[in-house]
Design a protein around this motif. Structure first.
Motif, short mmCIF file in Angstrom:
data_model
loop_
_atom_site.label_atom_id
_atom_site.label_comp_id
_atom_site.label_asym_id
_atom_site.label_seq_id
_atom_site.Cartn_x
_atom_site.Cartn_y
_atom_site.Cartn_z
N ILE A 1 0.85 -1.13 0.20
CA ILE A 1 0.12 -0.04 0.12
C ILE A 1 0.86 1.24 0.15
CG2 ILE A 1 -1.86 1.24 1.28
CD1 ILE A 1 -2.61 -1.25 2.32
N SER A 2 1.00 2.11 -1.14
CA SER A 2 1.68 3.01 -1.03
C SER A 2 0.59 4.52 -1.14
CB SER A 2 2.56 3.09 -2.31
OG SER A 2 1.49 3.11 -3.49
N LEU B 1 -4.22 6.59 -2.50
CA LEU B 1 -3.73 5.50 -1.98
C LEU B 1 -3.66 4.42 -2.98
CD1 LEU B 1 -5.75 4.56 1.30
CD2 LEU B 1 -3.09 4.51 1.18
N ARG B 2 -2.61 3.86 -3.13
CA ARG B 2 -2.58 2.63 -4.30
C ARG B 2 -2.19 1.40 -3.45
NH1 ARG B 2 -1.83 1.65 -9.88
NH2 ARG B 2 -0.78 0.05 -9.88
N ILE B 3 -3.30 0.45 -3.78
CA ILE B 3 -3.09 -0.97 -3.32
C ILE B 3 -2.58 -1.83 -4.40
CG2 ILE B 3 -4.35 -2.72 -2.16
CD1 ILE B 3 -6.27 -0.70 -1.38
N ASP B 4 -1.39 -2.60 -4.34
CA ASP B 4 -0.98 -3.62 -5.21
C ASP B 4 -0.80 -5.02 -4.58
OD1 ASP B 4 -0.10 -1.83 -7.79
OD2 ASP B 4 0.93 -0.83 -6.07
N GLY B 5 -1.13 -5.85 -5.45
CA GLY B 5 -1.09 -7.15 -5.26
C GLY B 5 -2.26 -7.75 -4.45
N ARG C 1 -2.67 -0.03 7.93
CA ARG C 1 -2.37 0.98 7.09
C ARG C 1 -3.28 1.99 6.37
NH1 ARG C 1 2.05 1.43 3.42
NH2 ARG C 1 0.95 3.40 3.34
N LEU C 2 -4.49 1.23 6.09
CA LEU C 2 -5.63 2.10 5.58
C LEU C 2 -5.96 3.06 6.41
CD1 LEU C 2 -7.49 -0.76 3.73
CD2 LEU C 2 -6.10 0.99 2.71
#
Lengths: 107, 745, 127
Positions: free
Chosen positions: A3-4, A14-18, A31-32
């Protein structure tokens, strides 16, 4: 899962990857929530979500509801195939579908 | 499915539940604390169950009204609503109103108007709704908005069953995700068995972030599912078999399937007696669902609450109400096959009557067989027929006992009657009940209820004195009214007693003379004086309030009791109280009789009433007075030959059968004594209708008809003759004292 | 679990080679990846970091039986939420319950037809 966050002033992207599944749920929740508490406005980019399960979609629901409670605008966009599959199955396009300004006044 | 038959069960159930509700209301009035909570719960459940069942039959008005009651009761039991006297009064009224609505449905008339009561109930809901969030009330409003005027109700209250889709309701257990069970997979798998027409995800269970365990599942789903052909309820249930233990799964079939279940249930072979079994066989319920609901039932039972399986199935939305009704119907068909689990079996009263009719025929045929056998002089045959006769007699007794119900069924309504009457009249009354277990014929029970209510109200109104008067007499401030029932020689006696002021004979006499019921100089014994209060026109409402005796509508009570072949006796001691004794026969169907003959005509006298038989003394046979000296007692007698105008010369020797009813006796003069028999009472034919002194007819083994005597009526007539004669004698005596000796028997 | 385009992987743990093979074949045809292990110990060794979407495990096995194996899986951070199907027999109701307590909430009763196994698997994961 990664999470970046990128901040433009108090607007957070907010970008969620994977994967966003039960295995990542504890960490993802922290994180969120942290980012939501920091930001004044949140944009959630779901384009990189490769896997989503019920635990994952519950987290997105939580985020959305909490943002509304804190009266912070929150958008979802870039829904990946994995996200769309679950959103469609759960018939929650109305909740996650079109980018909608949720909180009062910011439209 | 026979919907009408199912409705009858609904009425019965409703009355039972309403009785329970009333008992609970009375208890709430007198209880406090946790005990009160239990009674409130009982009331809530009663309202809730009636609502659920009414929904089965589309009785929307009852559903809507009981829903309001239920909501108010829910608040009350949650402690959100204070139990005030006005609220209790309102609930009493509502209970009666529900009863009225059920009655209206039963009689096919318009339901009584509910809006005023409804508004009162709503006012309780609104008051608290503002202070406390009221989920029940809110949900109700939402439901009504969605459903519009056509409230198609099932008792879960959440959903309206519609269309040709299965409705699947899923509430996943909190641990399913941790166990690797993701709802996504199950729903996808479900989709492979047909088409998900519509799915709603429920996420209101999702807690606030701080309380949320991200590994827990908080979702629920409502799914409209269009199944592929050959997909049945079991198949759908199996989709969820791995999560069944932790999650709540409810599968409601489409209408088309419901019809199919009903057809299957109706076509089921004989011998199915368990509701669950019937539903499982019909496909409306899966074995696992049955296990689940039996588990719930056990839990409830553990908590001291017995709930019928059918009710639970509908409440838990495990099976469609229509299928449950069909299965209940089926079950009733096999009611005779008692199972260990059903200690009480409901039987349609008409079917019992049919059985008793048949037993009656059996008794008659048995008598015919006995007659033929005795003519044949074949001793083996005679013996066989005799033992057959014994069996028939036992069957008769058993069959008759099936119709017997405890008199407690009527008594249970009296706490309420007494409560209401004592409030109305401002008297403090204590009610005592005894002999509730005394059994009598079901048809009697129904007909006795009103007269008893009348007598009890009368006892409170006119029997019990005001507390001042009581104190002066040294009695307790509160008056006591009691009901007592017991068996006495083939009759059932029900007493209504009070410890009030007793009846004033002089006043009764005066009033009777005033009303022209008796002559001022008429000689009456004590019982006859007291009985005057039952004469039509004895008193009217406005005079009664001044009277310490009794009055209002008592003639109606007497008529009702006489219609049951019963009678009324009064015992009253001035200053101490009054007992009114109703005596009615145990049953109206079959009696043990004593057969007598007059000329070619046979008469039957109920054996219970026969005291003894003796020869008619020849010297009094033609006397005008019709008295006998029976061991020093005066016994009036009636010659049946004259009474029924039997056209045959009297034999040289005649017999007298002494009969007794209540405390009165009389002799009946007959030609022959023909012995005991069992008499199946048949209504009188057209020819004899209107002839007094006959209670019915019966068919003898020979095929001949015998007439059953109405002994109470005959005794009454003999006594009246006596009364007239005694008055005559008294009058004569006044004028010609010398005649006195002659006229005395 | 949704969306990953790659095939889902199933681990079958049973001491009967023939049973493993039949199941393997059926699942393969239905579009799953399958890996095999002969007992619990070997099963744990297979959980070496690769993604496994579902585990099928027998109860009675040498070295490490099914119950112990399930308990061990539930301790592995990367595998603890993996759905597990226990292979039980009618006579082993107690084992089934024990397995459920340990965390294996699904079951298939032996003997079974390959289609039965496929149905159970596809309730939990689709290929």
């Amino acid at each position: 899962m990664a999470i970046s966050s990128i901040y433009h002033h108090e607007r957070c992207i907010l970008r969620i990857d994977g994967s966003l599944t039960i295995y990542e749920a504890g960490e993802a929740k922290r994180r969120l929530m942290d980012e939501l508490n920091l930001a004044r406005e949140v944009e959630v980019d779901l384009a990189g979500v490769a896997e989503l399960d019920t635990a994952g979609i519950q987290l997105l629901l939580m985020l959305k509801r909490e943002a509304a409670r804190q009266e912070k605008p929150l958008f979802f966009h870039g829904h990946s195939k994995a996200v769309l599959a679950v959103v469609d199955l759960y018939n929650m396009a109305g909740v996650f579908g079109d980018p909608v300004v949720l909180a009062g006044g910011a439209g | 499915m026979n919907l009408e038959a199912a409705k009858l069960v609904f009425y019965e159930e409703s009355y039972e539940l309403l009785a329970a509700m009333e008992a609970a209301l009375l208890a709430v009035e007198n209880a406090a604390g946790p005990e009160r909570g239990e009674h409130l719960n009982a009331m809530f459940r009663a309202a809730h169950t009636i609502k659920g069942s009414a929904g089965l039959f589309g009785l929307n008005e009852i559903v809507a009204f009981t829903h309001l009651c239920e909501s108010v009761l829910d608040k009350a039991r949650e402690g959100e609503l204070a139990i005030t006297t006005p609220l209790i009064e309102l609930l009493f009224t509502c209970r009666d109103h529900i009863g009225g609505m059920v009655d209206a449905v039963r009689c096919g008339v318009a339901a009584p108007e509910s809006s005023a009561l409804g508004a009162q109930l709503k006012s309780y809901l609104d008051d608290t709704a503002q202070a406390v969030p009221a989920p029940a009330a809110a949900a109700m409003v939402v439901q009504q908005e969605h459903a519009g005027p056509r409230v198609e109700v099932e008792s879960g209250g959440d959903h309206v069953v519609s269309s040709d889709h299965w409705h699947i309701s899923l509430r996943f257990g909190v641990d399913v995700l941790r166990n690797g069970m993701d709802p996504i997979s199950f729903i996808r798998y479900l989709a492979s068995l047909g088409r998900i027409a519509y799915l709603t995800t429920l996420y209101d269970g999702l807690p606030n972030p701080e309380d949320m365990d991200p590994e827990s599942c908080y979702l629920g789903f409502e799914i409209e599912f269009q199944a592929a052909p050959n997909v049945d309820k079991l198949t759908i249930e199996n989709v969820f078999e791995f999560i069944r233990d932790d999650s709540k799964v409810r599968i409601l079939p489409p209408h088309a399937h419901i019809a199919e279940y009903i057809r299957l249930i109706k076509d089921m072979p004989e011998g199915m007696s368990r509701l669950g079994e019937i539903l499982v066989r019909g496909g409306a319920l899966t074995p696992m669902e049955l296990d689940e609901v039996l588990g719930i039932q056990r839990e409830n039972a553990g908590a001291g609450e017995h709930r019928p399986l059918g009710t639970l199935l509908v409440e838990e939305r495990l099976a469609p109400p229509q299928a449950v009704a069909a299965a209940l119907d089926k079950q009733r068909e096999h009611a005779a096959q008692k199972t260990r689990e059903h200690r009480v079996v409901r039987v349609d009263a008409t079917r019992l009557d049919a059985l008793i009719d048949l037993v009656g025929e059996l008794v008659i045929s048995g008598a015919a067989a006995q007659l033929s056998a005795s003519r044949s002089a074949d001793s083996a045959l005679i013996e066989t027929i005799a033992s057959l006769g014994e069996l028939v007699e036992r069957i008769r007794d058993e069959a008759l006992s099936l119709r017997m119900v405890p008199v407690g069924e009527i008594f249970s309504r009296f706490p309420r009657v007494v409560r209401d009457a004592s409030r109305e009249l401002g008297k403090d009354i204590q009610l005592e009940l005894a002999g509730e277990e005394t059994e009598l014929d079901k048809s009697m029970v129904d007909k006795l209820a009103d007269p008893l209510v009348h007598l009890v109200r009368n006892a409170i109104d006119h029997g019990i004195e005001g507390s001042d008067a009581r104190r002066i007499r040294g009695k307790a401030d509160y008056g006591t009214v009691w009901l007592n029932a017991y068996h006495e020689s083939g009759s059932v006696v029900i007493e209504v007693g009070d410890d009030g002021g007793g009846m004033d004979r002089q006043r009764i006499r005066n009033r009777a003379v005033e009303r022209g019921l008796i002559q001022a100089d008429e000689v009456l014994n004590d019982q006859q004086v007291l009985q005057l209060v039952f004469e039509p026109g004895f008193s009217t409402a406005e005079t009664v309030t001044n009277l310490s005796g009794r009055g209002v509508g008592m003639d109606v009570v007497k008529r009702n009791i006489e219609a049951l072949k019963g009678n009324i006796e009064i015992d009253s001691v001035a200053g101490e109280g009054t007992v009114v004794r109703l005596r009615v026969p145990l049953t109206l169907a079959i009696i043990d009789g004593f057969r007598v003959g007059v000329g070619q005509v046979s008469f039957v006298i109920p054996l219970d009433m026969v005291l003894e038989c003796l020869d008619l003394p020849t010297d009094t046979g033609n006397s005008r007075q019709h008295y006998l000296n029976l061991r020093g007692e005066v016994l009036p007698y009636l010659p049946l030959r004259e009474l029924f105008e039997v056209d045959a010369p009297a034999p040289a020797r005649q017999s007298v059968v002494v009969v007794q009813y209540g405390s009165q006796r009389a002799g009946l003069v007959v030609d022959n004594l023909e012995g005991e028999l069992q008499a199946v009472i048949k209504p009188l034919g057209q020819l004899f209708r209107g002839v007094r002194g006959l209670a019915g007819s019966t068919i003898l083994g020979s095929g001949a008809v015998a007439l059953i005597l109405d002994v109470p009526d005959l005794i009454n007539r003999a006594a009246k003759n006596e009364r007239r004669k005694v008055a005559l004698i008294a009058a004569r005596e006044a004028r010609h004292p010398a005649l006195r000796e002659e006229d005395r028997p | 679990m949704a969306a990953a385009d790659s095939k889902k992987t199933v681990l079958i743990v049973d001491d009967s080679t023939s049973l493993r093979q039949v199941v393997h074949l059926a699942l393969l045809q239905a579009g799953y990846e399958v890996i095999e292990a002969a007992d619990g110990k070997e099963g744990l060794a297979r959980l070496d970091g690769r993604r496994v979407h579902l585990i099928i495990s027998d109860v009675n096995m040498p070295n490490m039986d099914g119950i112990a194996f399930v308990r061990a899986v539930k301790q592995l951070p990367d595998y603890r939420f993996t759905p597990i199907i226990m292979l039980t027999t009618e006579a082993q109701e107690d084992k089934k319950i024990e397995g459920q307590m340990a965390g294996a909430k699904a079951w298939v009763v032996k003997p079974f037809q390959p289609e039965q196994m496929l149905r159970a698997v596809s309730k939990l994961i689709l290929p």
